[in-house]
Design an enzyme around this catalytic site. Structure first.
Site, mmCIF file in Angstrom:
data_model
loop_
_atom_site.group_PDB
_atom_site.id
_atom_site.type_symbol
_atom_site.label_atom_id
_atom_site.label_comp_id
_atom_site.label_asym_id
_atom_site.label_seq_id
_atom_site.Cartn_x
_atom_site.Cartn_y
_atom_site.Cartn_z
ATOM 1 N N ASN A 35 9.116 4.268 -3.495
ATOM 2 C CA ASN A 35 9.945 4.576 -2.328
ATOM 3 C C ASN A 35 11.408 4.465 -2.704
ATOM 4 O O ASN A 35 11.750 3.846 -3.716
ATOM 5 C CB ASN A 35 9.691 3.548 -1.220
ATOM 6 C CG ASN A 35 8.290 3.608 -0.683
ATOM 7 O OD1 ASN A 35 7.362 3.126 -1.310
ATOM 8 N ND2 ASN A 35 8.131 4.205 0.467
ATOM 9 N N HIS A 95 10.926 8.499 5.645
ATOM 10 C CA HIS A 95 10.268 7.729 4.580
ATOM 11 C C HIS A 95 10.321 8.586 3.316
ATOM 12 O O HIS A 95 9.599 9.562 3.185
ATOM 13 C CB HIS A 95 8.830 7.474 5.039
ATOM 14 C CG HIS A 95 7.926 6.807 4.056
ATOM 15 N ND1 HIS A 95 7.434 5.525 4.256
ATOM 16 C CD2 HIS A 95 7.365 7.224 2.895
ATOM 17 C CE1 HIS A 95 6.615 5.210 3.268
ATOM 18 N NE2 HIS A 95 6.559 6.216 2.423
ATOM 19 N N ARG A 114 3.351 -3.219 1.451
ATOM 20 C CA ARG A 114 2.190 -2.345 1.668
ATOM 21 C C ARG A 114 2.257 -1.137 0.735
ATOM 22 O O ARG A 114 1.471 -1.004 -0.181
ATOM 23 C CB ARG A 114 2.124 -1.924 3.149
ATOM 24 C CG ARG A 114 0.805 -1.309 3.564
ATOM 25 C CD ARG A 114 0.626 0.146 3.174
ATOM 26 N NE ARG A 114 1.580 1.044 3.784
ATOM 27 C CZ ARG A 114 1.709 2.320 3.454
ATOM 28 N NH1 ARG A 114 0.934 2.853 2.533
ATOM 29 N NH2 ARG A 114 2.640 3.063 4.019
ATOM 30 N N ASP A 115 3.238 -0.246 0.953
ATOM 31 C CA ASP A 115 3.300 0.990 0.157
ATOM 32 C C ASP A 115 3.481 0.643 -1.322
ATOM 33 O O ASP A 115 2.976 1.345 -2.206
ATOM 34 C CB ASP A 115 4.466 1.855 0.659
ATOM 35 C CG ASP A 115 4.258 3.344 0.405
ATOM 36 O OD1 ASP A 115 3.331 3.685 -0.338
ATOM 37 O OD2 ASP A 115 5.025 4.154 0.945
ATOM 38 N N CYS A 132 1.400 6.409 -3.949
ATOM 39 C CA CYS A 132 0.185 6.628 -3.178
ATOM 40 C C CYS A 132 -0.916 6.904 -4.184
ATOM 41 O O CYS A 132 -0.798 7.817 -5.001
ATOM 42 C CB CYS A 132 0.344 7.808 -2.228
ATOM 43 S SG CYS A 132 -1.196 8.211 -1.383
ATOM 44 N N HIS A 164 10.383 9.010 -0.950
ATOM 45 C CA HIS A 164 10.072 8.466 -2.276
ATOM 46 C C HIS A 164 11.069 9.068 -3.263
ATOM 47 O O HIS A 164 11.527 10.189 -3.084
ATOM 48 C CB HIS A 164 8.637 8.816 -2.682
ATOM 49 C CG HIS A 164 7.625 7.940 -2.017
ATOM 50 N ND1 HIS A 164 6.950 6.942 -2.683
ATOM 51 C CD2 HIS A 164 7.208 7.875 -0.736
ATOM 52 C CE1 HIS A 164 6.143 6.319 -1.840
ATOM 53 N NE2 HIS A 164 6.270 6.869 -0.643
HETATM 54 N N1 COA Z 1 -11.681 -2.148 6.934
HETATM 55 C C1 COA Z 1 -12.646 -2.597 6.125
HETATM 56 N N2 COA Z 1 -13.666 -1.858 5.689
HETATM 57 C C2 COA Z 1 -13.703 -0.573 6.081
HETATM 58 C C3 COA Z 1 -12.726 -0.033 6.926
HETATM 59 C C4 COA Z 1 -11.687 -0.878 7.352
HETATM 60 N N3 COA Z 1 -10.687 -0.436 8.111
HETATM 61 N N4 COA Z 1 -13.025 1.250 7.158
HETATM 62 C C5 COA Z 1 -14.144 1.523 6.481
HETATM 63 N N5 COA Z 1 -14.560 0.419 5.828
HETATM 64 C C6 COA Z 1 -15.693 0.268 4.943
HETATM 65 C C7 COA Z 1 -17.005 0.633 5.586
HETATM 66 O O1 COA Z 1 -17.561 -0.478 6.211
HETATM 67 C C8 COA Z 1 -17.810 1.065 4.409
HETATM 68 O O2 COA Z 1 -18.241 -0.057 3.689
HETATM 69 P P1 COA Z 1 -19.635 -0.056 2.898
HETATM 70 O O3 COA Z 1 -19.485 0.991 1.839
HETATM 71 O O4 COA Z 1 -19.692 -1.454 2.363
HETATM 72 O O5 COA Z 1 -20.636 0.275 3.931
HETATM 73 C C9 COA Z 1 -16.787 1.780 3.539
HETATM 74 O O6 COA Z 1 -15.527 1.222 3.903
HETATM 75 C C10 COA Z 1 -16.740 3.272 3.767
HETATM 76 O O7 COA Z 1 -16.695 3.502 5.134
HETATM 77 P P2 COA Z 1 -16.637 4.945 5.791
HETATM 78 O O8 COA Z 1 -16.648 4.815 7.261
HETATM 79 O O9 COA Z 1 -17.685 5.839 5.157
HETATM 80 O O10 COA Z 1 -15.215 5.401 5.428
HETATM 81 P P3 COA Z 1 -14.700 6.368 4.300
HETATM 82 O O11 COA Z 1 -15.349 6.131 2.994
HETATM 83 O O12 COA Z 1 -14.677 7.720 4.882
HETATM 84 O O13 COA Z 1 -13.214 5.787 4.171
HETATM 85 C C11 COA Z 1 -11.072 5.058 4.952
HETATM 86 C C12 COA Z 1 -12.287 5.903 5.224
HETATM 87 C C13 COA Z 1 -9.866 5.711 5.579
HETATM 88 C C14 COA Z 1 -11.272 3.693 5.560
HETATM 89 C C15 COA Z 1 -10.861 4.903 3.440
HETATM 90 O O14 COA Z 1 -10.864 6.169 2.851
HETATM 91 C C16 COA Z 1 -9.591 4.218 3.094
HETATM 92 O O15 COA Z 1 -9.347 3.071 3.430
HETATM 93 N N6 COA Z 1 -8.726 4.919 2.317
HETATM 94 C C17 COA Z 1 -7.467 4.413 1.886
HETATM 95 C C18 COA Z 1 -6.384 5.164 2.556
HETATM 96 C C19 COA Z 1 -5.047 4.547 2.229
HETATM 97 O O16 COA Z 1 -4.737 3.453 2.665
HETATM 98 N N7 COA Z 1 -4.226 5.277 1.445
HETATM 99 C C20 COA Z 1 -2.951 4.850 1.088
HETATM 100 C C21 COA Z 1 -1.996 4.840 2.235
HETATM 101 S S1 COA Z 1 -1.206 6.371 2.556
HETATM 102 ZN ZN ZN Z 2 5.036 6.260 0.995
#
Ligand code: COA
Ligand code: ZN
Length: 331
Positions: free
Chosen positions: A261, A219, A26-27, A252, A221
């Protein structure tokens, strides 16, 4: 957590037991520019299971637009071989992700929220208060379904945009999640800002929280080369659970300058030499790590994958017998 509970958690006979949780799938993979084919991800997780790791963070149920590298989360989690005793965890950012993870039979949800407001906005597009409200809904859903929840708190040891993070904020937010009923808390050094004396202070302060505090996971890095030193400082302060990634993959996408990591095989190698019991098959890990460059298309940071274990000996150079004879003849 009381002292007796901690002691039974930490000690296993004469050798102190440490738990290494694998986060590379994942990470690590979330950060890769090239998409690792689904069947290769499944084979990677199966190899990690076979190495005996007690917990593997398999994938992430985030939006596929935000993290395209893990857009195959459902298939990977459904199709891996499940070794009895291993916990197959998945990152879950919101209720939508939790529903997907339940369908794919995740054993644990790993929620993420940053201690830093700026990093939380950059990574998750929400304030911390908004994140907390959303995650409380995920915890409620998890409880309904009987799925344990771990919360990974990013930037505990510093934020690349805000700088130092107050320890009081780390502890207050931990308390709020414990009050929600989560089973685990991970203290993350998302961008490698932790240093050993700080780690000791944070681990000690966390352990001094109330009796119901779950054992913390650390955790780290290795961004600034202090990963193993931080692990050792945390162990000396009483910690026994660590995230690590095979090959040292990781980062990230929303944390400037982030790199891998701490490397699973490097820390297992060091800790086993020091007499700790990780329960992990180091040779199996190294073999899996050596397959990573072909998988991700570039070298990986692992020094152990390159150099081998400390006592993986090398043959003496060609012509050695003659060298010895000549040296001995000189008297
Ligand atoms: N699974 C699938 N699709 C998802 C989802 C999920 N868990 N959460 C949101 N979406 C989709 C929505 O359906 C929407 O799709 P569309 O544009 O086709 O309509 C889009 O993502 C945006 O949704 P929204 O509710 O406006 O969320 P957002 O843009 O505020 O994003 C997160 C929120 C957290 C879901 C998003 O920012 C994200 O996944 N970020 C990645 C964070 C991450 O994993 N970082 C690294 C780890 S530390
Ligand atoms: Zn990390």
């Amino acid at each position: 957590m009381n002292a007796a509970a901690r002691a039974s958690d930490v000690w296993n006979g004469a050798r102190r037991r440490l738990q290494i949780f694998e986060v590379g799938a994942r990470d690590g993979l979330q950060n890769e520019a090239t998409f690792v084919p689904t069947e290769d991800k499944i084979a990677l997780v199966n190899a990690l299971s076979a190495a005996g790791l007690p917990k593997i963070e398999v994938t992430s149920f985030t939006s596929p637009t935000a993290i395209p590298a893990l857009r195959d989360a459902e298939i990977v989690l459904r199709e891996i071989d499940r070794r009895p005793g291993t916990v197959y965890s998945a990152l879950v950012p919101n209720v939508r992700g939790a529903e997907r993870a339940i369908d794919a039979r995740a054993d644990e949800f790993n929620l993420v929220m940053s201690v830093s407001e700026t990093h939380n906005l950059a990574n998750l597009r929400m304030t911390r208060a908004q994140s907390f409200t959303g995650l409380a809904q995920v915890v409620a859903l998890a409880r309904q379904q009987g799925v344990p929840v771990n919360v990974s708190r990013s930037c505990v040891f510093g934020c690349p945009m805000e700088g130092d993070v107050p320890l009081a904020a780390v502890l207050d937010w931990a308390r709020r999640f414990i009050d929600l009923g989560v089973q685990g808390i991970t203290l993350c050094d998302t961008t490698g800002m932790a240093y050993p004396s700080q780690v000791s202070a944070v681990v000690e302060a966390y352990q001094a929280l109330e009796e119901d505090t779950p054992a913390g996971t650390l955790h780290f890095h290795n961004t600034r080369g202090m990963g193993l030193a931080n692990v050792l400082a945390a162990i000396a302060a009483g910690a026994s659970r660590f995230d690590a990634s095979l090959g040292g993959l990781g980062g990230c996408p929303y944390a400037p300058g982030a790199s891998g990591n701490v490397c699973t095989e490097e820390i297992v190698h060091a800790l086993e030499l020091m007499g700790y019991d990780t329960g992990v098959d180091l040779c199996a890990l190294i073999a899996a790590a050596r397959r990573l460059p072909a998988l991700v298309g570039h070298e990986v940071p692992s020094q152990i994958a390159k150099a081998g274990r400390r006592l993986d000996l090398h043959p003496a150079p060609a012509g050695f017998d003659a060298i010895r004879e000549r040296a001995l003849a000189r008297g």
